[in-house]
Scaffold this motif. Sequence first.
Motif, PDB file in Angstrom:
ATOM      1  N   LEU A   1       0.863  -1.177   0.000  1.00 20.03           N
ATOM      2  CA  LEU A   1       0.000   0.000   0.000  1.00 20.03           C
ATOM      3  C   LEU A   1       0.902   1.231   0.000  1.00 20.03           C
ATOM      4  CD1 LEU A   1      -2.949   1.045   0.233  1.00 20.03           C
ATOM      5  CD2 LEU A   1      -2.661   1.023   2.701  1.00 20.03           C
ATOM      6  N   LEU A   2       0.782   2.074  -1.039  1.00 21.99           N
ATOM      7  CA  LEU A   2       1.675   3.226  -1.184  1.00 21.99           C
ATOM      8  C   LEU A   2       1.135   4.464  -0.486  1.00 21.99           C
ATOM      9  CD1 LEU A   2       2.446   2.864  -5.002  1.00 21.99           C
ATOM     10  CD2 LEU A   2       3.847   2.046  -3.114  1.00 21.99           C
ATOM     11  N   ASP A   3      -0.177   4.679  -0.610  1.00 24.08           N
ATOM     12  CA  ASP A   3      -0.740   5.922  -0.084  1.00 24.08           C
ATOM     13  C   ASP A   3      -2.243   5.788   0.135  1.00 24.08           C
ATOM     14  OD1 ASP A   3      -0.671   8.530   0.771  1.00 24.08           O
ATOM     15  OD2 ASP A   3       0.520   9.236  -0.929  1.00 24.08           O
ATOM     16  N   ILE A   4      -2.769   6.618   1.034  1.00 27.14           N
ATOM     17  CA  ILE A   4      -4.220   6.712   1.230  1.00 27.14           C
ATOM     18  C   ILE A   4      -4.597   8.183   1.073  1.00 27.14           C
ATOM     19  CG2 ILE A   4      -6.146   6.382   2.831  1.00 27.14           C
ATOM     20  CD1 ILE A   4      -4.505   4.204   4.219  1.00 27.14           C
ATOM     21  N   TYR A   5      -5.514   8.461   0.154  1.00 30.11           N
ATOM     22  CA  TYR A   5      -5.942   9.844  -0.087  1.00 30.11           C
ATOM     23  C   TYR A   5      -7.299  10.040   0.569  1.00 30.11           C
ATOM     24  CZ  TYR A   5      -2.551   9.031  -3.810  1.00 30.11           C
ATOM     25  OH  TYR A   5      -1.427   8.659  -4.506  1.00 30.11           O
TER      26      TYR A   5
END
Length: 240
Positions: A120-124
Amino acid sequence: YGMRCMAYAPDGVCVATGGEDGKLKVWNATTGFCYVTFEQSHTAAITSITFANASVILTASLDGTVKAHDLHRYRTFKTLTTPTPVQFLSLAADSAGEIVVAGSTDPFHIYAWSLQTGKLLDIYNGHTGPVCDLSLQNGVIVSASWDGTVKTWDLYKGSNSESFQHSTDVVCVAFRPDGKQICSGTIGGLLSFWNVEDGKMLFEIDGRNDISGGRKMNDRMTANNNAASRYFTSVCYSAD
């Protein structure tokens, strides 16, 4: 069971469909023959489907997973999940097929993973309603939500760059292939076209008159009764 979503392969050879029963089927686009069914792909309805490339299908489901399926060996080779269980409504992949993004119902987040590593790279976050449609072009994510907004996000900076306000819930969104224009559709039956550079609305099309029900006379009457519920649920630009 009912079919929830479908996608054309980039080479146009096959069509993939996702069902309410959690099954993924692949069809030959010429003959219409279903030549593979991934029986165990999901435990709940598949809500969105897209091709990462000609041989990899991605599916998002209400069971809280995004899965990658290999069309050479007919197997599921990657399962992408979130730290806390969510239900996915929308899905998109970049043109290289390396980054996968999915939008959820609650919390109203957009998650980005690397397809190679499964990390998981990022959560926006920033939406206040379910994220029902996503599109990804040139490192920019565009998301449509029932909160009445379309937002653009910089994939690499992780920041929200622009917000397009609508008067009613937005249900579908698409990037023009050159990435310079966005088209969004709302439950009010309007299609709105936006300039990505300055965030200005270019024009609108009122689609309610174009969406007529069935071909028989009595179908038309039913459609007139349902005038309020007439809107486009998906939108797409042609290649040129």
